[in-house]
Motif scaffolding. Structure first.
Motif, mmCIF file in Angstrom:
data_model
loop_
_atom_site.group_PDB
_atom_site.id
_atom_site.type_symbol
_atom_site.label_atom_id
_atom_site.label_comp_id
_atom_site.label_asym_id
_atom_site.label_seq_id
_atom_site.Cartn_x
_atom_site.Cartn_y
_atom_site.Cartn_z
ATOM 1 N N LEU A 1 4.338 9.730 3.013
ATOM 2 C CA LEU A 1 4.480 9.722 1.557
ATOM 3 C C LEU A 1 3.198 9.269 0.854
ATOM 4 N N VAL A 2 2.321 8.583 1.565
ATOM 5 C CA VAL A 2 1.117 8.033 0.935
ATOM 6 C C VAL A 2 -0.095 8.885 1.289
ATOM 7 N N SER A 3 -0.817 9.334 0.258
ATOM 8 C CA SER A 3 -1.997 10.174 0.483
ATOM 9 C C SER A 3 -3.189 9.746 -0.355
ATOM 10 N N GLN A 4 -2.976 8.907 -1.356
ATOM 11 C CA GLN A 4 -4.033 8.559 -2.299
ATOM 12 C C GLN A 4 -4.484 7.114 -2.102
ATOM 13 N N GLU A 5 -5.672 6.825 -2.611
ATOM 14 C CA GLU A 5 -6.154 5.455 -2.587
ATOM 15 C C GLU A 5 -5.278 4.582 -3.479
ATOM 16 N N LEU A 6 -5.112 3.345 -3.076
ATOM 17 C CA LEU A 6 -4.273 2.404 -3.812
ATOM 18 C C LEU A 6 -5.119 1.219 -4.263
ATOM 19 N N ALA A 7 -4.854 0.736 -5.459
ATOM 20 C CA ALA A 7 -5.611 -0.393 -5.998
ATOM 21 C C ALA A 7 -5.457 -1.614 -5.103
ATOM 22 N N GLY A 8 -6.563 -2.324 -4.872
ATOM 23 C CA GLY A 8 -6.525 -3.542 -4.079
ATOM 24 C C GLY A 8 -6.611 -3.330 -2.589
ATOM 25 N N ILE A 9 -6.755 -2.055 -2.159
ATOM 26 C CA ILE A 9 -6.798 -1.738 -0.736
ATOM 27 C C ILE A 9 -8.216 -1.324 -0.350
ATOM 28 N N SER A 10 -8.763 -1.967 0.688
ATOM 29 C CA SER A 10 -10.117 -1.650 1.132
ATOM 30 C C SER A 10 -10.159 -0.367 1.955
#
Length: 530
Positions: A421-430
């Motif tokens: 379900l996750v494919s995009q960059e997420l805030a706070g994640i290196s």
């Protein structure tokens, strides 16, 4: 042969799926995932047979089996398979105004409680007597329990984690009256807080019969497969306990599923300090890894509406999974979940020929997941797909922000079948990490779990000294781990928690120490064999 160089089987029996892996050293030899069967034993047999066949191995090569299960958590939350409990609290004259089961939901209170005895006894914070134990009152209570047909008893005493002698004596008295009783002592499970520890003891006692049935189902499965190897069951701190221990303390398996996934994430990704998102069919469980183990919750845990204080991982559950139902009628704002098709995704989701729009359908329509028949979602509105993708990622990003303790970016390890379900960059994640075999990380976590031990007590630094008190607490934690089956040479201290008791004289401090080590497979552990 060193057991770690032999074959290990890890199994996670979840409410939706049963996952299994065959491990040899650090290599995943075979994997299995299927819907959990009504008969747990049949599901385990099918899982083990499948992974052994995939690897071309015989059952004689299996040296250890580790099993994680949600059976006990589900039973308590769903109010099923519970038994009535006789409750004894030794604390009078203190605590009279706060009787047992005070804040329990009415339905589960009716299913479990009703037979309560409050008698004099208990200790103060330093282990000195609160009042003498009323042995006659305990014997009378036990006779009343027996007359009512009760065969499970929970015993709680004030400050028993500091001194458990009165609970142990109360158990002797109960067994004199009810020899076959299943007795739970609160100091074996919970921590200092009386009500939460008592709640945990009562919960555990209500699961006594179910624990025996579930463990026997596991045992029968291995016997039927002719696997003559010890088996262990994972608990909620990422370590293992013997089958016999689970029969006595089933509540210690609560939340072991997310914990196994987090430990599996460590193993598969190599990350020791990171966030983990375990995305299943219905929920996303977010947790924090510290030194390779899940961060422990500092709050009381709510299980089925009941507050407890035994050790639990700090988990944030989000209502987002691969089977989450998408509602997009154009009239109301787009909504994802909390309802989910769960294990029926392969018949309900659009990409599998069903009639329900799910989060997995969105991932396929957006082009970043390749599962099912993509032609069945090509007609979805581009706006719906875009908005759903944004909402899913936004919900996870919000959860990440809630779990972080600093603004510094950290790695995020994605595991579980819903990690697509996750494919995009997420805030706070290196950086975003999806390791190989992420879908069965929970079974991997079970297969590599260690043996743990814990000590907790109140120490007077003014009398003992800080260094000496910590040394004693560490020693007790190490002894606890070794007694549970850890290799003495491998035991390490995982964490030390110091909490000053501001209203207690003498510089009193509550010390809690956790230790863990590799499983020791020697002749003295033969009791763990099926």
């Amino acid at each position: 042969m060193n057991w770690q160089s032999g074959l290990r089987i890890g199994i996670d029996v979840g409410g939706t799926n049963t996952d299994a892996v065959l491990m040899q050293r650090r290599v995943v030899r075979a994997t299995y995932k299927a819907a959990t069967s009504y008969n747990v034993s049949d599901g385990i047999i099918r899982a083990i047979e499948t992974i052994l066949a995939q690897a071309g191995e015989d059952v004689s090569a299996v040296q250890c089996v580790m099993i994680g299960t949600t059976q006990f958590t589900n039973a308590f939350v769903e109010r099923t398979h519970l038994q009535r409990v006789g409750i004894i609290r030794t604390a009078l004259p203190a605590t009279k105004g706060l009787p047992p089961l005070l804040d329990w939901p009415a339905d589960i209170k009716a299913a479990v409680g009703g037979h309560v005895a409050m008698v004099p006894g208990g200790y103060q914070y330093d282990g000195t007597s609160n009042s003498a134990l009323d042995e006659r009152a305990i014997a009378n209570a036990a006779r009343n329990f027996k007359a009512a047909g009760l065969r499970s008893v929970a015993i709680t005493s004030m400050f028993s984690p500091v001194n458990g002698d009165m609970e142990l004596r109360a158990e002797e008295i109960v067994r004199n009256e009810i020899p076959d009783a299943a007795v739970t002592l609160s100091h074996k499970i919970g921590r200092l807080g009386l009500l939460e520890r008592e709640n945990a003891a009562i919960m555990n006692a209500s699961l006594a019969d179910l624990a025996k049935r579930v463990v026997q189902a596991f045992r029968d499965a291995l016997i039927k497969l002719k696997i003559n190897a010890p088996f262990y069951i994972s608990q909620n701190d990422g370590t293992l306990m013997s089958a016999a221990h689970v029969e006595k303390y089933p509540v210690l398996t609560f939340a072991s599923g997310p914990t196994n996934s987090m430990r599996g994430a460590v193993y598969l990704s190599g990350e020791q300090d990171a966030l983990v998102a375990d995305i299943g069919g219905t929920t996303t469980d977010l947790g924090v890894l510290t030194g390779g183990f899940p961060r422990e919750s500092s709050m009381t845990s709510d299980i089925g509406g009941v507050r407890t204080n035994f050790r639990m991982p700090d988990i944030l559950a989000l209502a987002l999974g691969g089977g989450s139902i998408i509602r997009a009628d154009g009239k109301e704002p787009l909504q994802i979940g909390p309802q989910s098709v769960g294990y029926r995704i392969t018949e309900k989701a659009l990409i599998f020929g069903g009639d329900t729009l799910t989060a997995t359908d969105i991932a396929v329509a957006a082009g970043y997941a390749d599962i099912g028949d993509r032609s069945r979602v090509v007609g979805l509105s581009a706006d719906v797909v875009r908005d759903a993708v944004a909402l899913m990622h936004g919900r996870i990003a919000e959860g990440i922000d809630r779990m972080k303790t600093s603004a510094e970016p950290v790695p995020l390890v994605l595991v579980g079948g819903g990690s697509i379900l996750v494919s995009q960059e997420l805030a706070g994640i290196s950086r975003l990490i999806v390791p190989d075999h992420a879908a069965v990380a929970n079974a991997v976590g079970a297969s590599i779990a260690q043996i743990g031990g814990e000590s907790e007590g109140v120490y007077s630094y003014a009398v003992t000294g800080r260094d000496a008190a910590i040394a004693l607490a560490k020693q007790d934690a190490v002894k606890s781990a070794i007694a549970a089956g850890a290799d003495p040479d491998s035991v390490e201290i995982l964490d030390i928690d110091e909490v000053p008791l501001a209203y207690v004289p003498g510089g009193a401090v509550r010390l809690r120490v956790n230790a863990a080590g590799r499983l020791r497979l020697t002749a003295d552990l033969q009791a763990a064999r099926p």
